[in-house]
Scaffold this active site. Structure first.
Site, PDB file in Angstrom:
ATOM      1  N   HIS A  53      39.154  39.293  46.567  1.00  0.00           N
ATOM      2  CA  HIS A  53      38.499  39.982  45.461  1.00  0.00           C
ATOM      3  C   HIS A  53      38.708  39.191  44.185  1.00  0.00           C
ATOM      4  O   HIS A  53      39.454  38.219  44.152  1.00  0.00           O
ATOM      5  CB  HIS A  53      38.992  41.423  45.324  1.00  0.00           C
ATOM      6  CG  HIS A  53      40.442  41.571  44.972  1.00  0.00           C
ATOM      7  ND1 HIS A  53      41.465  41.264  45.840  1.00  0.00           N
ATOM      8  CD2 HIS A  53      41.042  42.019  43.828  1.00  0.00           C
ATOM      9  CE1 HIS A  53      42.631  41.513  45.265  1.00  0.00           C
ATOM     10  NE2 HIS A  53      42.398  41.963  44.041  1.00  0.00           N
ATOM     11  N   HIS A  55      40.069  39.599  41.126  1.00  0.00           N
ATOM     12  CA  HIS A  55      41.144  39.664  40.139  1.00  0.00           C
ATOM     13  C   HIS A  55      41.820  38.303  39.963  1.00  0.00           C
ATOM     14  O   HIS A  55      42.008  37.564  40.929  1.00  0.00           O
ATOM     15  CB  HIS A  55      42.165  40.731  40.525  1.00  0.00           C
ATOM     16  CG  HIS A  55      41.652  42.129  40.320  1.00  0.00           C
ATOM     17  ND1 HIS A  55      42.219  43.230  40.926  1.00  0.00           N
ATOM     18  CD2 HIS A  55      40.623  42.611  39.568  1.00  0.00           C
ATOM     19  CE1 HIS A  55      41.573  44.318  40.552  1.00  0.00           C
ATOM     20  NE2 HIS A  55      40.602  43.971  39.746  1.00  0.00           N
ATOM     21  N   ASP A  57      44.774  37.210  39.448  1.00  0.00           N
ATOM     22  CA  ASP A  57      45.983  36.831  40.178  1.00  0.00           C
ATOM     23  C   ASP A  57      45.687  36.479  41.635  1.00  0.00           C
ATOM     24  O   ASP A  57      46.601  36.091  42.380  1.00  0.00           O
ATOM     25  CB  ASP A  57      47.054  37.921  40.094  1.00  0.00           C
ATOM     26  CG  ASP A  57      46.638  39.241  40.720  1.00  0.00           C
ATOM     27  OD1 ASP A  57      45.464  39.621  40.588  1.00  0.00           O
ATOM     28  OD2 ASP A  57      47.496  39.903  41.339  1.00  0.00           O
ATOM     29  N   HIS A  58      44.409  36.563  42.023  1.00  0.00           N
ATOM     30  CA  HIS A  58      43.983  36.155  43.363  1.00  0.00           C
ATOM     31  C   HIS A  58      43.035  34.953  43.329  1.00  0.00           C
ATOM     32  O   HIS A  58      42.778  34.356  44.379  1.00  0.00           O
ATOM     33  CB  HIS A  58      43.298  37.316  44.081  1.00  0.00           C
ATOM     34  CG  HIS A  58      44.204  38.479  44.325  1.00  0.00           C
ATOM     35  ND1 HIS A  58      44.687  38.810  45.576  1.00  0.00           N
ATOM     36  CD2 HIS A  58      44.743  39.389  43.471  1.00  0.00           C
ATOM     37  CE1 HIS A  58      45.476  39.866  45.478  1.00  0.00           C
ATOM     38  NE2 HIS A  58      45.515  40.241  44.213  1.00  0.00           N
ATOM     39  N   HIS A 111      39.470  49.163  45.854  1.00  0.00           N
ATOM     40  CA  HIS A 111      40.267  48.517  44.804  1.00  0.00           C
ATOM     41  C   HIS A 111      39.327  47.823  43.817  1.00  0.00           C
ATOM     42  O   HIS A 111      39.469  47.949  42.604  1.00  0.00           O
ATOM     43  CB  HIS A 111      41.225  47.519  45.450  1.00  0.00           C
ATOM     44  CG  HIS A 111      42.113  46.808  44.478  1.00  0.00           C
ATOM     45  ND1 HIS A 111      43.111  47.441  43.776  1.00  0.00           N
ATOM     46  CD2 HIS A 111      42.173  45.500  44.111  1.00  0.00           C
ATOM     47  CE1 HIS A 111      43.741  46.563  43.003  1.00  0.00           C
ATOM     48  NE2 HIS A 111      43.181  45.378  43.187  1.00  0.00           N
ATOM     49  N   ASP A 131      44.449  43.549  48.339  1.00  0.00           N
ATOM     50  CA  ASP A 131      45.067  44.690  47.665  1.00  0.00           C
ATOM     51  C   ASP A 131      44.521  46.018  48.190  1.00  0.00           C
ATOM     52  O   ASP A 131      44.423  46.997  47.442  1.00  0.00           O
ATOM     53  CB  ASP A 131      44.832  44.609  46.155  1.00  0.00           C
ATOM     54  CG  ASP A 131      45.683  43.545  45.487  1.00  0.00           C
ATOM     55  OD1 ASP A 131      46.488  42.898  46.188  1.00  0.00           O
ATOM     56  OD2 ASP A 131      45.533  43.336  44.268  1.00  0.00           O
ATOM     57  N   HIS A 169      51.012  41.626  47.841  1.00  0.00           N
ATOM     58  CA  HIS A 169      52.035  41.995  46.851  1.00  0.00           C
ATOM     59  C   HIS A 169      53.281  42.532  47.563  1.00  0.00           C
ATOM     60  O   HIS A 169      53.182  43.214  48.579  1.00  0.00           O
ATOM     61  CB  HIS A 169      51.519  43.064  45.889  1.00  0.00           C
ATOM     62  CG  HIS A 169      50.509  42.562  44.916  1.00  0.00           C
ATOM     63  ND1 HIS A 169      50.845  41.873  43.776  1.00  0.00           N
ATOM     64  CD2 HIS A 169      49.157  42.638  44.921  1.00  0.00           C
ATOM     65  CE1 HIS A 169      49.755  41.559  43.112  1.00  0.00           C
ATOM     66  NE2 HIS A 169      48.708  42.012  43.794  1.00  0.00           N
TER      67      HIS A 169
END
Length: 257
Positions: A53, A55, A57-58, A111, A131, A169
């Site tokens: 996805h 975001h 941090d990905h 998410h 996530d 995570h």
């Protein structure tokens, strides 16, 4: 022989590297430098980047990795990710020829609008679920709906029971605390807390978990079970006749836990 290696990133992210003796694919590289260091240390050639996805941090390491490696970037078709060259949807396959690995794409919105997961069955059952499903928990509902997230979790929970769950995570201890509040008499959950605390005391990942375990301890995929329904109804003070309603209450409860 395939290996799946976690690279720690930021405070609690895992970047997953699937590799054999010569080639690797990386999943959700939020930052490039530790990935490059690992590839160099193992003398591995990067073959592909897979994204669950959008975001940051990905995805934050994609551009830097592409400066060093000319590789395809796979990701969800329903999200705007500038570096994705191969947009994917449910039913598509990612064929990593250098590792003799095929990964099936699963749509898992909730998410985010377009979140996807990658499922492989050879040499073992594994799912890289970003996530969506966590060890003893699930992701927040940011862009999708509670109904979408619950359906995505149900889809993942129907994979083979020995499937290894590679989420992104290290939220396990906090998730266990919440799960024990919801389901305090669950002996398997109590045992898992003991083992997870021991692993984290040595800075060892609690992930991957297994679907067999999650079906016993994770309240978010057990919303049809009476003990979870009772807890959600007691918390909300109302009758919850539908599993999606139970899930919605659990997710809101966890958000404020």
């Amino acid at each position: 022989m395939l290996n799946v290696h976690p690279i720690h990133a930021f405070s609690d992210n895992y970047i997953w590297v699937i590799h054999n003796q010569t080639h690797a694919a990386v999943i959700d590289p939020g930052i490039a430098s530790p990935v490059i260091e690992y590839l160099q240390s193992k003398k591995l050639q990067l073959s592909a980047i897979l994204i669950t996805h959008h975001h940051h941090d990905h995805t934050g390491g994609n551009a830097e990795l592409l400066q060093s490696f000319d590789v395809p970037v796979y990701g969800p078709h329903n999200e705007s990710i500038a570096t994705v060259s191969h947009p994917l949807r449910e039913g598509d396959q990612v064929n990593l020829k250098e590792m003799s690995l095929n990964l099936a794409v699963l749509d898992t919105p909730g998410h985010t609008h377009g979140h996807v997961a990658y499922y492989g069955s050879n040499p073992f059952n594994m799912v890289f679920c970003g996530d969506t499903l966590f060890a003893c928990g699930c992701g927040r509902v940011f862009e999708g709906t509670a109904h979408q997230m619950y359906q995505s979790l149900q889809k993942l929970s129907q994979l083979p029971s020995d499937t290894l769950i590679f989420c992104t995570h290290e939220y396990t201890l906090g998730n266990i605390q919440f799960a024990r509040t919801v389901d305090p008499e669950n002996a398997r959950l109590i045992d898992f807390e003991i083992s997870a605390l021991e692993l984290r005391s040595r800075n060892v990942p609690t992930i991957p978990t297994t679907l067999t375990l999650e079906r016993k301890i994770n309240p978010f995929i057990r919303c049809e079970q009476q003990e979870i329904i009772n807890s959600a109804q007691n918390y909300s003070g109302k009758s919850l006749p539908d599993p999606t309603e139970v899930f919605t209450v659990l997710r809101e409860w966890k958000n404020n836990f």
